[in-house]
Design an enzyme around this catalytic site. Sequence first.
Site, mmCIF file in Angstrom:
data_model
loop_
_atom_site.group_PDB
_atom_site.id
_atom_site.type_symbol
_atom_site.label_atom_id
_atom_site.label_comp_id
_atom_site.label_asym_id
_atom_site.label_seq_id
_atom_site.Cartn_x
_atom_site.Cartn_y
_atom_site.Cartn_z
ATOM 1 N N TYR A 191 26.023 41.514 33.196
ATOM 2 C CA TYR A 191 25.123 40.866 32.225
ATOM 3 C C TYR A 191 24.395 39.679 32.865
ATOM 4 C CZ TYR A 191 23.544 37.939 28.408
ATOM 5 O OH TYR A 191 22.769 37.158 27.594
ATOM 6 N N GLY A 210 27.269 48.995 34.971
ATOM 7 C CA GLY A 210 28.231 48.129 34.306
ATOM 8 C C GLY A 210 27.595 46.796 33.968
ATOM 9 N N VAL A 211 27.433 46.552 32.675
ATOM 10 C CA VAL A 211 26.809 45.283 32.265
ATOM 11 C C VAL A 211 27.796 44.485 31.402
ATOM 12 C CG1 VAL A 211 24.375 45.781 32.601
ATOM 13 C CG2 VAL A 211 25.473 46.632 30.541
ATOM 14 N N GLY A 212 29.002 44.307 31.973
ATOM 15 C CA GLY A 212 30.015 43.447 31.357
ATOM 16 C C GLY A 212 29.724 42.010 31.755
ATOM 17 N N VAL A 255 29.962 40.277 34.700
ATOM 18 C CA VAL A 255 29.168 40.074 35.917
ATOM 19 C C VAL A 255 27.795 40.733 35.786
ATOM 20 C CG1 VAL A 255 29.063 40.657 38.373
ATOM 21 C CG2 VAL A 255 31.188 39.797 37.401
ATOM 22 N N LYS A 305 46.853 38.728 44.799
ATOM 23 C CA LYS A 305 46.334 39.296 43.552
ATOM 24 C C LYS A 305 47.529 39.699 42.699
ATOM 25 C CE LYS A 305 42.302 40.748 41.726
ATOM 26 N NZ LYS A 305 40.954 40.216 41.848
#
Length: 349
Positions: free
Chosen positions: A187, A181-183, A185, A80
């Site tokens: 969404y 969290g609806v970014g 992923v 990473k």
Amino acid sequence: MAAFDDSAFDNHERVVFCHDANTGLKAIIAIHSTALGPAAGGTRLWSYANDDEALHDALRLSQGMSYKNAMAGLKFGGGKAVIMKSEGFVGTDALYERYGEFVGQLNGDYVTAEDVGMSVEIMEKVAKTTKYVAGLAQQGGQAGGDPSPKTSFGIFTGIEAAVRFKLGNESVNGLTVAVQGVGHVGYFLCQYLHEAGAKLIVADIDGERVQRVADEFGATGVGLDELLSQDVDVIAPCALGAILNEHSIPRLKSAIIAGGANNQLETLEDGQRLHDAGILYAPDYVINGGGIINVASEYYADATDEEVFDRIAAIGPRLTDIFKESAATGQPTNVVADAQARKIIASAA
Ligand code: NAD
């Protein structure tokens, strides 16, 4: 900065500090293991309080990628990278191209793609100076592009496996899922869940994102502090990590935790806390492996987009195996998954 003594160091093979005065690039590339193949994992673009925090993040994410790639059955080790958004940071083309050069100098021991803060457009810039990069724009019907929708599909199949195991329901139809969290992923996960008949409760620090899923999928928005204590069937954490801890776990009312965020457990003991509370936890790096399965298929150019979905669908049965072993041995699901991952890596090494 004590790299070797960092709790996440865990026998990392190599850690590379990249600096370029002209562009202001400061990045850390962590290679945990190349036992199964090139160390693969995204690049995170983030503001860190200091170098120690950035190093620790790179190390723990990289170790997590070794486990994730092993459990996804990929010919990838774990790595990473983080690009530090220091004061005055400007993400110029030159900075991303310079970063690509650093990745290239590792001669394929590290393969990058996007993570939080990056995009297909940025990866295209990185790809100008290195070939060891995936997550590029899709060509024809081949695998590629933004991995987020694939990650969401994997989480959706994982939630289906969890509700089948824990609740005995054949689908999520009629169940309520709280998505934190609806970014990217979150969404697409909401889209899959909505299409399958689930009711949605969501929270996000970005009000526009909440409004979008309310408008498109009939989701109900709640406050950030209220999401984890919702009386729902499933909580799907899809924001940032360490949200399952000694403070939040006693407040949980859902039967299942199954979402895409990396490193959801603040400590290993939090897996035991969930287990003791009778909450079924889908280990994060197993359920969110859809994106890296897509990246591997793109990098090795060995699958069409359609075939990638079939590979990702294997996440459901894989989780069911972990749930069964946990039930049979009395060990928390995160401990079962870690042991399975370490066994796969050790047998390759
Ligand atoms: P993103 O930045 O697009 O979305 C994250 C969302 O979480 C944002 O909308 C943000 O406003 C929101 N958020 C931040 N803090 C919050 C809080 N306290 N409460 C509620 N919402 C909050 O990132 P993403 O690509 O959707 O990734 C989400 C998570 O999934 C990350 O942990 C990431 O590492 C992990 N993940 C992503 C992928 C992928 O393919 N993108 C793959 C595997 C894992």
